[in-house]
Write an enzyme that holds these catalytic residues in place. Structure first.
Site: not given
Length: 137
Positions: A128, A131
């Site tokens: 994440e 990201h």
């Protein structure tokens, strides 16, 4: 509110910007969306729901955790190779990950926290965080 998952690689490849207190609804939407996709997903970043903010949400066991502006402050020296999939992309890709990492972040009350993640939860956080940096896995 449950949001649609973004699959636009151009949008996903743009780095996120810092979150502030007014972005709390985005963090709550991330958790709602993660819960709605719990059968196929263990983590989400805000850009995956259309928001370029540095916010992630992960599931560890039955618990859900949102992190605003997470930053790795320490990590294992060595990395291991694994393969990961992503709700925003098709298939799996090889990646290198640290076995553990320590992260500073703001919680849903915008209070500063520091937490160590190991093994699979550490892998989720790293995915994440990629990201947030605009790195597609």
């Amino acid at each position: 509110m449950i949001r649609d998952i973004v699959r636009d690689t151009f949008f996903l490849s743009q780095p996120s910007v810092a979150a502030d207190r007014k972005d709390m609804p985005i963090a709550e939407d991330l958790i709602d969306t993660l819960k709605a996709n719990a059968d196929r997903c263990v983590g989400l970043a805000a850009n995956m729901i259309g928001e370029r903010k540095c916010i992630i949400a992960i599931r560890v066991g039955h618990a859900y955790l949102a992190m605003l502006n997470p930053v790795v402050v320490r990590h294992a020296k060595e990395q291991y190779e694994t393969s990961e999939g992503c709700l925003s992309l098709d298939g799996e890709r090889p990646v290198k990950r640290y076995a553990w990492l320590e992260v500073e972040y703001r919680d849903l009350k915008f209070k500063k926290q520091r937490q160590t993640f190991r093994d699979f939860p550490a892998e989720i956080v790293q995915h994440e965080l990629d990201h947030c940096a605009g790195i597609l896995i």
